[in-house]
Design an enzyme around this catalytic site. Sequence first.
Site, PDB file in Angstrom:
ATOM      1  N   CYS A 185       0.824  -1.179  -0.056  1.00 46.51           N
ATOM      2  CA  CYS A 185      -0.233  -0.165   0.007  1.00 46.51           C
ATOM      3  C   CYS A 185       0.835   1.377   0.008  1.00 46.51           C
ATOM      4  CB  CYS A 185      -1.157   0.002   1.223  1.00 46.51           C
ATOM      5  SG  CYS A 185      -2.355   1.155   0.877  1.00 46.51           S
ATOM      6  N   HIS A 244      -3.610  -5.506   0.940  1.00 44.90           N
ATOM      7  CA  HIS A 244      -3.478  -5.771   2.244  1.00 44.90           C
ATOM      8  C   HIS A 244      -3.993  -7.405   2.502  1.00 44.90           C
ATOM      9  CE1 HIS A 244      -2.374  -1.558   3.977  1.00 44.90           C
ATOM     10  NE2 HIS A 244      -3.442  -1.332   3.353  1.00 44.90           N
TER      11      HIS A 244
END
Length: 236
Positions: free
Chosen positions: A74, A179
């Site tokens: 991310c 994630h």
Amino acid sequence: MPRISNFTDFDPLESEPSVGINYVNPKNDLGRPDAVIIPGTKTSILDLLFLQKTGMAEAIHNYAIGGGTVLGICGGYQILGQMVADPEGFEGHAGRYQGLGLLPIKTVITGQKVARQRQVTSNYPQMGLPINGFEIHQGRSRVEITAMGTEKQEYQPLFDDINLGLVDKCQSVWGTYLHGIFDNGPWRRAWLNRLRQQRGLQSLPTGVGNYEEQREQILDAIANDVEQHLDLTSLL
């Protein structure tokens, strides 16, 4: 990093008996680990600037150029790119900032946050693995098409959705918006096996369940043990 987020991404690695996790303060020495993971962050630009100020950005860059394995998740993925821009100052620091330059992406921070569950299929380190995870980020990253279109094919999509991540041809530099990537047991083991092979170690079996299943089994076992030693009648 000071603004680390979603650090539970690393719980599945903690569950691997053969893996040791060390959270390194950017002010300290990086050392020579088997892999470096740059985690998610609440504010990519501020943590990028912190890595640059402490010298950790240069250390990670040199580690990668020297053949080390680096993975960004991310915000960490954004930091690995060529540039992170925040023209409107959504993160509090308007401007354009140079990333670590290890992946061919440019990121623009926007006011609209992406938050969604994802189901995709892996291309690397093993083709065809079903992957579950989630996105939660404000930046939009654009892959530089020229880097993808060279004869040597320097970079490849990590999944069947190119917008979710890239890996270089040596499988040394990895980046993803996903994630929970390590929650996927077969993918986690396949990724770890590459590191094990570099150390001359035998590969781990990849036919394992996902971490969520392992976690539920552990919790059930704990609950069963507690039940044997407590009188639950009054509580129920």
